[in-house]
Design an enzyme around this catalytic site. Structure first.
Site, PDB file in Angstrom:
ATOM      1  N   HIS A  80       0.843  -1.196   0.000  1.00 51.41           N
ATOM      2  CA  HIS A  80       0.000   0.000   0.000  1.00 51.41           C
ATOM      3  C   HIS A  80       0.878   1.246   0.000  1.00 51.41           C
ATOM      4  CE1 HIS A  80      -2.868   3.070   1.228  1.00 51.41           C
ATOM      5  NE2 HIS A  80      -2.115   3.315   2.281  1.00 51.41           N
ATOM      6  N   ASP A 109       6.121  22.187 -26.294  1.00 51.08           N
ATOM      7  CA  ASP A 109       6.126  20.836 -25.739  1.00 51.08           C
ATOM      8  C   ASP A 109       7.226  20.762 -24.682  1.00 51.08           C
ATOM      9  OD1 ASP A 109       6.099  17.969 -25.377  1.00 51.08           O
ATOM     10  OD2 ASP A 109       5.103  17.839 -27.322  1.00 51.08           O
ATOM     11  N   TRP A 145       7.078   0.281   3.953  1.00 50.02           N
ATOM     12  CA  TRP A 145       7.602   1.030   2.805  1.00 50.02           C
ATOM     13  C   TRP A 145       8.978   1.621   3.116  1.00 50.02           C
ATOM     14  CZ3 TRP A 145       8.631   6.268   1.425  1.00 50.02           C
ATOM     15  CH2 TRP A 145       8.499   7.189   2.476  1.00 50.02           C
ATOM     16  N   SER A 173      12.948   6.526 -13.804  1.00 50.08           N
ATOM     17  CA  SER A 173      11.820   7.256 -14.361  1.00 50.08           C
ATOM     18  C   SER A 173      11.706   8.639 -13.737  1.00 50.08           C
ATOM     19  CB  SER A 173      10.553   6.449 -14.142  1.00 50.08           C
ATOM     20  OG  SER A 173       9.432   7.255 -14.357  1.00 50.08           O
ATOM     21  N   SER A 174      11.821   8.698 -12.395  1.00 42.88           N
ATOM     22  CA  SER A 174      11.673   9.992 -11.723  1.00 42.88           C
ATOM     23  C   SER A 174      12.786  10.937 -12.105  1.00 42.88           C
ATOM     24  CB  SER A 174      11.708   9.823 -10.210  1.00 42.88           C
ATOM     25  OG  SER A 174      10.640   9.059  -9.791  1.00 42.88           O
ATOM     26  N   HIS A 257      13.188  12.047   3.653  1.00 46.17           N
ATOM     27  CA  HIS A 257      12.572  13.314   4.006  1.00 46.17           C
ATOM     28  C   HIS A 257      12.417  14.250   2.818  1.00 46.17           C
ATOM     29  CE1 HIS A 257      10.606  16.078   6.589  1.00 46.17           C
ATOM     30  NE2 HIS A 257      11.210  16.988   5.859  1.00 46.17           N
ATOM     31  N   GLU A 259      11.925  13.279  -0.027  1.00 44.75           N
ATOM     32  CA  GLU A 259      10.830  12.625  -0.739  1.00 44.75           C
ATOM     33  C   GLU A 259       9.465  13.142  -0.276  1.00 44.75           C
ATOM     34  OE1 GLU A 259      10.432  10.676  -3.207  1.00 44.75           O
ATOM     35  OE2 GLU A 259       8.381   9.939  -2.914  1.00 44.75           O
ATOM     36  N   TYR A 261       8.776  15.982   0.773  1.00 44.68           N
ATOM     37  CA  TYR A 261       8.567  17.315   0.200  1.00 44.68           C
ATOM     38  C   TYR A 261       8.407  17.264  -1.305  1.00 44.68           C
ATOM     39  CZ  TYR A 261       8.567  19.299   4.663  1.00 44.68           C
ATOM     40  OH  TYR A 261       8.173  19.586   5.936  1.00 44.68           O
ATOM     41  N   SER A 272      -1.744  27.391  -4.970  1.00 45.67           N
ATOM     42  CA  SER A 272      -1.448  28.799  -5.211  1.00 45.67           C
ATOM     43  C   SER A 272      -2.030  29.294  -6.536  1.00 45.67           C
ATOM     44  CB  SER A 272       0.066  29.046  -5.207  1.00 45.67           C
ATOM     45  OG  SER A 272       0.620  28.565  -4.016  1.00 45.67           O
ATOM     46  N   HIS A 306      15.089  13.211  12.069  1.00 46.55           N
ATOM     47  CA  HIS A 306      13.948  13.324  12.989  1.00 46.55           C
ATOM     48  C   HIS A 306      13.053  12.090  12.899  1.00 46.55           C
ATOM     49  CE1 HIS A 306      11.643  15.800   9.723  1.00 46.55           C
ATOM     50  NE2 HIS A 306      11.434  14.517   9.550  1.00 46.55           N
ATOM     51  N   HIS A 307      13.313  11.233  11.919  1.00 43.44           N
ATOM     52  CA  HIS A 307      12.600   9.955  11.875  1.00 43.44           C
ATOM     53  C   HIS A 307      13.306   8.903  12.727  1.00 43.44           C
ATOM     54  CE1 HIS A 307       9.945  11.174   8.525  1.00 43.44           C
ATOM     55  NE2 HIS A 307      10.960  11.940   8.200  1.00 43.44           N
ATOM     56  N   THR A 332       6.738  26.920   6.111  1.00 48.81           N
ATOM     57  CA  THR A 332       5.446  26.286   5.861  1.00 48.81           C
ATOM     58  C   THR A 332       4.326  27.206   6.344  1.00 48.81           C
ATOM     59  OG1 THR A 332       6.564  24.204   6.295  1.00 48.81           O
ATOM     60  CG2 THR A 332       4.188  24.118   6.082  1.00 48.81           C
ATOM     61  N   LYS A 335       3.551  30.027   3.966  1.00 48.79           N
ATOM     62  CA  LYS A 335       2.678  29.628   2.854  1.00 48.79           C
ATOM     63  C   LYS A 335       1.210  29.729   3.268  1.00 48.79           C
ATOM     64  CE  LYS A 335       5.436  27.674  -0.216  1.00 48.79           C
ATOM     65  NZ  LYS A 335       5.085  27.756  -1.588  1.00 48.79           N
ATOM     66  N   ARG A 454       1.839   1.286  15.206  1.00 44.14           N
ATOM     67  CA  ARG A 454       1.424   1.123  13.817  1.00 44.14           C
ATOM     68  C   ARG A 454       1.901  -0.225  13.302  1.00 44.14           C
ATOM     69  NH1 ARG A 454       5.834   4.821  10.541  1.00 44.14           N
ATOM     70  NH2 ARG A 454       4.688   4.146   8.712  1.00 44.14           N
TER      71      ARG A 454
HETATM   72  C1  HEM Z   1       5.479  21.174   9.502  1.00 43.83           C
HETATM   73  C2  HEM Z   1       6.081  20.324   8.754  1.00 43.83           C
HETATM   74  C3  HEM Z   1       6.392  18.896   9.166  1.00 43.83           C
HETATM   75  C4  HEM Z   1       7.066  18.459  10.272  1.00 43.83           C
HETATM   76  C5  HEM Z   1       7.658  19.312  11.371  1.00 43.83           C
HETATM   77  C6  HEM Z   1       7.097  17.016  10.186  1.00 43.83           C
HETATM   78  C7  HEM Z   1       7.694  16.192  11.110  1.00 43.83           C
HETATM   79  C8  HEM Z   1       7.694  14.804  11.055  1.00 43.83           C
HETATM   80  C9  HEM Z   1       8.364  13.940  11.984  1.00 43.83           C
HETATM   81  C10 HEM Z   1       9.193  14.409  13.166  1.00 43.83           C
HETATM   82  C11 HEM Z   1       8.127  12.657  11.615  1.00 43.83           C
HETATM   83  C12 HEM Z   1       8.656  11.392  12.280  1.00 43.83           C
HETATM   84  C13 HEM Z   1       7.700  10.865  13.266  1.00 43.83           C
HETATM   85  C14 HEM Z   1       8.105   9.514  13.782  1.00 43.83           C
HETATM   86  O1  HEM Z   1       8.291   8.594  12.967  1.00 43.83           O
HETATM   87  O2  HEM Z   1       8.226   9.387  15.005  1.00 43.83           O
HETATM   88  C15 HEM Z   1       7.300  12.695  10.457  1.00 43.83           C
HETATM   89  C16 HEM Z   1       6.842  11.579   9.787  1.00 43.83           C
HETATM   90  C17 HEM Z   1       6.317  11.606   8.514  1.00 43.83           C
HETATM   91  N1  HEM Z   1       6.012  12.755   7.806  1.00 43.83           N
HETATM   92 FE1  HEM Z   1       6.161  14.671   8.476  1.00 43.83          FE
HETATM   93  N2  HEM Z   1       6.463  16.603   9.076  1.00 43.83           N
HETATM   94  C18 HEM Z   1       6.031  17.723   8.408  1.00 43.83           C
HETATM   95  C19 HEM Z   1       5.374  17.750   7.202  1.00 43.83           C
HETATM   96  C20 HEM Z   1       5.235  16.634   6.384  1.00 43.83           C
HETATM   97  C21 HEM Z   1       4.832  16.680   5.006  1.00 43.83           C
HETATM   98  C22 HEM Z   1       4.535  17.939   4.237  1.00 43.83           C
HETATM   99  C23 HEM Z   1       4.793  15.399   4.554  1.00 43.83           C
HETATM  100  C24 HEM Z   1       4.432  14.834   3.204  1.00 43.83           C
HETATM  101  C25 HEM Z   1       3.697  15.408   2.333  1.00 43.83           C
HETATM  102  C26 HEM Z   1       5.159  14.550   5.646  1.00 43.83           C
HETATM  103  C27 HEM Z   1       5.201  13.177   5.558  1.00 43.83           C
HETATM  104  C28 HEM Z   1       5.600  12.350   6.561  1.00 43.83           C
HETATM  105  C29 HEM Z   1       5.628  10.902   6.461  1.00 43.83           C
HETATM  106  C30 HEM Z   1       5.262  10.058   5.229  1.00 43.83           C
HETATM  107  C31 HEM Z   1       6.060  10.427   7.696  1.00 43.83           C
HETATM  108  C32 HEM Z   1       6.142   8.983   8.159  1.00 43.83           C
HETATM  109  C33 HEM Z   1       7.279   8.242   7.654  1.00 43.83           C
HETATM  110  C34 HEM Z   1       7.221   6.785   8.121  1.00 43.83           C
HETATM  111  O3  HEM Z   1       7.694   6.500   9.218  1.00 43.83           O
HETATM  112  O4  HEM Z   1       6.700   5.926   7.385  1.00 43.83           O
HETATM  113  N3  HEM Z   1       5.419  15.330   6.745  1.00 43.83           N
HETATM  114  N4  HEM Z   1       7.048  14.022  10.130  1.00 43.83           N
HETATM  115 CU   LIG Z   2      10.712  13.853   7.739  1.00 43.17          CU
END
Ligand code: HEM
Ligand SMILES: [Cu+2]
Ligand SMILES: [Cu+2]
Lengths: 538, 366
Positions: A80, A109, A145, A173-174, A257, A259, A261, A272, A306-307, A332, A335, A454
């Protein structure tokens, strides 16, 4: 350079328009055809990934294992995530980029049309390989994933090598898509269009392309190291051979990370465009939007760990990554404030694209708040790897990235098809989706705070109520896509003819083209006067 | 959006927090309380910002609509506004970063520990060692939960703390600063007890540390918090925190049990004795992969029933169980008599016809 390509394209136009039959789609080098292919591919993958999600939510509807073995559950969550990220969201944005960027910069084009064909046609093969792992001995990858080693190396099924190959293809591709967009924006842009004249969708995609070029090779490196660890006796991620499993996470998140963004910056671009149109007011703070995007992109490279707050990082590292992460909230926030100021004292109407865009601002901001909370390193101890994180990234990815893609589809559908969709059905669909998505994801915050990890197929009884609610919301949200499919097909088949500028407040070069944009967008570059008149910010 | 309003409304009333487990636990250590404090701080800061931002947006959405006759203004830039909404958030962030940094530094300081417990993650169980006391045991999901997974709703209601109960609990003294050394034997796991504010990755080949000084006697439950394979959802943690006297008694009891086990490992066992004991050991340790009836889950997890190894030379059998192979974990941490029993069981149950293995054989094979 620019004029040369333009002349050549004009010349091309004389002897081939779209070819007839199926081969048109196989051989096409036209940005609109390829854009459509990307969009339909992404939509198909969205439905496939969505079907997996329905399976996951069905198993989680009640405590106990009713439908599947835990191993299969893990395969579903893994696939998924992979399909949604690499098969749905990313290709959809590349599709939007293909369709819109040449029109927005006044080009005929894309700069590299044959490569464009390639970068699309790799995708179905990569996706096919990925999905075929379900039918292999030992089943599909089941390590999430994020595929952390050593679960994805020593302890993974043989099909993992196919997964690695698929990731390589997706990466190719990307990267090709990104190079193409950079080349188009920098070389094919109308000579009279300065960088700071470019619409925000073009800006955000240009910056995203640089993120892609920086991040995807790192992912390729990670999977290659996995491949050699699995098959050729290296030990990058194996402590018994002198390696370190945490190294994998550093490499993964150095890709991962940026990714996330990659999946949200083009969304910022889309919103916008839509908000000024329906507020009938120029975008507020155009240049600060551009700078905010660029600084988010820069910061996204220096916050990856931070992950990984719980991997046993030294305190100094944790402090640094906490501060850097908190910093991202500033651009952010800029915006969000700019979008609200754009609405402020506008003259708003709420056609479907605007409904999606406004709810994007709301719901994405909620994801931003939970992101801020997650960024506080000590608090992340309790949040990490719980449903709180699941709620966070679904608010930013589903009600963020996906929302903007749906908004963009309604907004530009008239330009793509020359026809109008059914506004009444579109509104019904919007309310159905926006309510069900919150029933689906909001309770997951509570589940996470109450301690539900999770990626588990079964849970203790205290989590039963919220899981039940969440699953019901999930089924309702899933069903909303049936209506979406109908609305889009109905528009293509039976839609009423649209005018060339169906939204009265819309600005942008694309709206100066025919109602259904002609096969080659701009054969003569637009004049300075036209560019100024169609600029979003004056 | 209505749902959101309702959900936010729910969040505002503190009573609801407690009743339905909506919020993070405050826990029973100074750290868990500090974390809770930080959590509530960012939460309320977010709520205040949300009220301002969403308030402005909702006002605009309502007032500045064409249907209410609003006429669009044309302003689109203000350096002053941009500066304000860059600087004010910065100040708020610094205000949050200061207390967060303090807690973080405190958290990582394990120097004041009075005792140590080593925690090792295995697919899919926890091993607890008390190096100073010489105690070591394995903690598995309890049998009634295992049975209820595929059972009825009533089974799950009747199981003691469904999925959150174990056969052997970790026991710790109250008001004592405990240092946890956390590692893994196979993939990455994560040892998490929310009430302690302790959650730390267990990385194979590396040791992480964490600490807790638990202030209240009681039973605390947690779960593995890092995807670790098939039964990741089925390796809970249960900690009994007892008075210091009870803890001493427990240590003494465990030590005499260990002494008795050491004695029993030197005697020669009868086959029936080994088979009975072996069945228990097999069901707790091996059945997750090889299935209770020995049929396994090919192709990844081979059948024991009819297996060449189980019917062949004992040396090969001993070696794979002691040292592991690929996705087959090593089982060195089991005692000699447990290992002898489980291997004998595998070699003679399910219609297999292998030899009997004695604890002394294990001892010499180690
Ligand atoms: C204010 C902005 C953001 C902050 C401060 C932030 C912070 C964080 C942090 C600290 C984690 C890790 C949490 C953990 O695993 O314990 C996380 C996870 C995640 N964030 Fe954000 N985030 C922000 C915006 C975004 C945006 C814009 C996206 C994507 C469009 C995003 C997608 C994700 C994803 C996919 C994960 C989970 C990854 C995984 O463990 O599978 N975040 N975020
Ligand atoms: Cu991140
Ligand atoms: Cu686990």
């Amino acid at each position: 350079m620019t004029t040369a390509t333009t002349i050549e394209a004009t010349h091309d136009d004389h002897h081939h328009g779209p070819e007839k039959g199926l081969m048109r789609w196989v051989k096409t080098t036209n940005h609109k055809d390829i854009g459509s292919l990307y969009m339909w591919f992404a939509f198909t993958m969205l439905l496939v990934g969505g079907a997996f999600a329905m399976g996951i939510r069905a198993e989680l509807l009640q405590p106990g294992l009713q439908l599947m073995e835990p191993q299969f559950f893990n395969q579903l969550t893994t696939m998924h995530g992979l399909i949604m990220v690499f098969g749905a969201i990313m290709p959809a944005f590349v599709g939007l980029g293909n369709w819109l960027i040449p029109m927005m910069v006044g080009a005929p084009d894309m700069a590299l049309p044959r490569m464009n064909n390639w970068s699309f046609w790799i995708l179905p093969f990569a996706g096919g390989i990925l999905l075929s792992t379900f039918f292999m001995e030992g089943g599909a990858p089941a390590f999430g994933w994020t595929f952390y080693a050593p679960l994805s190396t020593t302890f993974a099924p043989d099909s993992t090598d196919f997964f690695i190959f698929a990731v390589h293809l997706l990466g190719f591709s990307s990267i090709m898509g990104a190079i193409n967009i950079i080349a188009t924006v920098l070389n094919m842009r109308a000579p009279e269009m300065k960088l700071m004249d470019m619409p925000l969708f073009v800006w955000t995609w240009l910056i995203t392309s640089f993120l892609l070029i920086g991040a995807m090779p790192v992912l390729a490196g990670a999977v290659t190291m996995m491949l050699t660890d699995r098959n050729f006796g290296t030990a990058f991620f194996d402590a018994t051979g002198g390696g370190d499993p945490v190294l994998f996470q550093h490499i993964f998140w150095f890709f991962g990370h940026p990714e996330v963004y990659i999946m949200i910056l083009p969304a910022f671009g889309v919103v916008s465009h839509i908000i000024p149109t329906f507020a009938r007011k120029p975008l507020f703070g155009y240049s600060s939007m551009v700078y905010a995007t660029a600084s988010i992109a820069f910061l996204s490279y220096i916050v990856w760990a931070h992950h990984m707050f719980l991997t046993g990082m030294p305190v100094a590292g944790e402090l640094y990554f906490m501060y850097a992460t908190m910093l991202i909230a500033v651009p952010t926030g800029v915006k969000v404030f700019n979008w609200i100021s754009t609405m402020w004292r506008g003259s708003m109407t709420f056609e479907a694209p605007m409904l999606w865009a406004v709810s994007f601002v709301f719901l994405f901001t909620i994801g931003g708040f939970s992101g801020l909370m997650l960024g506080i390193a000590p608090a992340d101890i309790q949040y990490h790897d719980t449903y709180f994180v699941v709620a966070h990234f679904h608010y930013v990815l589903v009600t963020g990235a996906l929302w903007s893609i749906i908004a963009a589809t309604f907004y530009w559908l008239p330009k793509w098809t020359g026809k109008m969709y059914n506004e009444k059905l579109a509104k019904i669909h919007f309310w159905w989706a926006v309510i069900s998505v919150n029933v689906l994801f909001f309770p997951q915050h509570f589940l996470g705070l109450a301690g539900m990890p999770r990626r588990i197929p079964d849970y203790s009884l205290q989590f039963a109520d919220f899981n039940f609610i969440s699953s019901i919301g999930g089924f309702a949200f899933g069903a909303s896509f049936i209506l979406l499919t109908y609305i889009v097909i109905d528009c293509i088949r039976n839609g009423k003819p649209a005018s060339s500028r169906p939204w009265e407040g819309a600005k942008g070069l694309e709206w100066t083209l025919e109602p259904k944009a002609q096969y080659h967008s701009f054969n003569t570059p637009p004049s300075r006067k036209l560019i100024k008149a169609e600029s979003q910010h004056s | 959006m209505k749902k959101l309003v309702i959900a936010f409304g729910l969040l505002f009333s503190f009573n609801v927090f407690a009743e339905y487990g909506l919020n993070m636990t405050e826990g029973v250590t100074s750290l868990s309380r500090d974390i809770y404090g930080l959590h509530m701080m960012v939460f309320w800061v977010s709520v205040v910002i949300a009220i301002v931002v969403f308030g402005a947006m909702l006002y605009s959405l309502y007032m500045h609509r064409q249907s209410k006759g609003a006429v669009a203004a044309n302003f689109h830039e203000s350096t002053k506004a941009e500066l304000i909404w860059t600087i004010v958030p910065m100040i708020i962030l610094v205000g949050m970063a200061v207390p967060a940094s303090k807690v973080l530094i405190d958290l990582e300081d394990t120097s004041k520990a009075q005792m140590t417990v080593k925690i090792t993650g295995h697919q899919w169980k926890w091993q607890y060692d008390y190096p100073e006391e010489g105690i070591s045991f394995i903690s598995n999901l309890s049998q009634d939960s295992k049975d209820a997974v595929n059972g009825t709703d009533a089974d799950r209601e009747n199981a003691n703390h469904y999925l959150l109960d174990v056969d052997n609990r970790l026991v710790l003294p109250v008001d004592t600063s405990v240092r946890f050394l956390i590692t893994s034997n196979d993939v990455i796991h994560n040892w998490w007890v929310p009430d302690f504010g302790v959650k730390q990755d267990a990385n194979p080949g590396f040791i992480n540390d964490a600490w807790a000084e638990i202030e209240e006697i009681g039973t605390y439950r947690g779960q593995c918090a890092e995807l670790c394979g098939k039964d990741h959802g089925f390796m809970p943690i249960v900690v009994d925190v007892v008075s210091k006297e009870d803890y001493k008694k427990w240590v003494a009891k465990k030590q005499s049990e260990a002494a008795a086990a050491a004695v029993s490992a030197t005697k020669t066992w009868g086959k029936n004795e080994l088979m009975t004991k072996g069945k228990g050991v097999y069901n707790t340790n091996c059945a997750a992969c090889h299935k209770a009836d020995g049929s396994g889950m090919p192709p990844v997890f081979p059948a024991i029933k009819g297996s060449v190894i189980a019917n062949g030379s004992a040396a090969a059998h001993l070696s794979i169980v002691l040292n592991g192979k690929g996705a087959m974990p090593q089982f060195k941490m089991l005692g000699d008599s447990d290992l002898a029993a489980v291997i004998t069981y595998e070699r003679n149950a399910f219609g297999n016809t292998g030899s009997v293995v004695q604890p002394s054989d294990i001892k010499s094979a180690r």
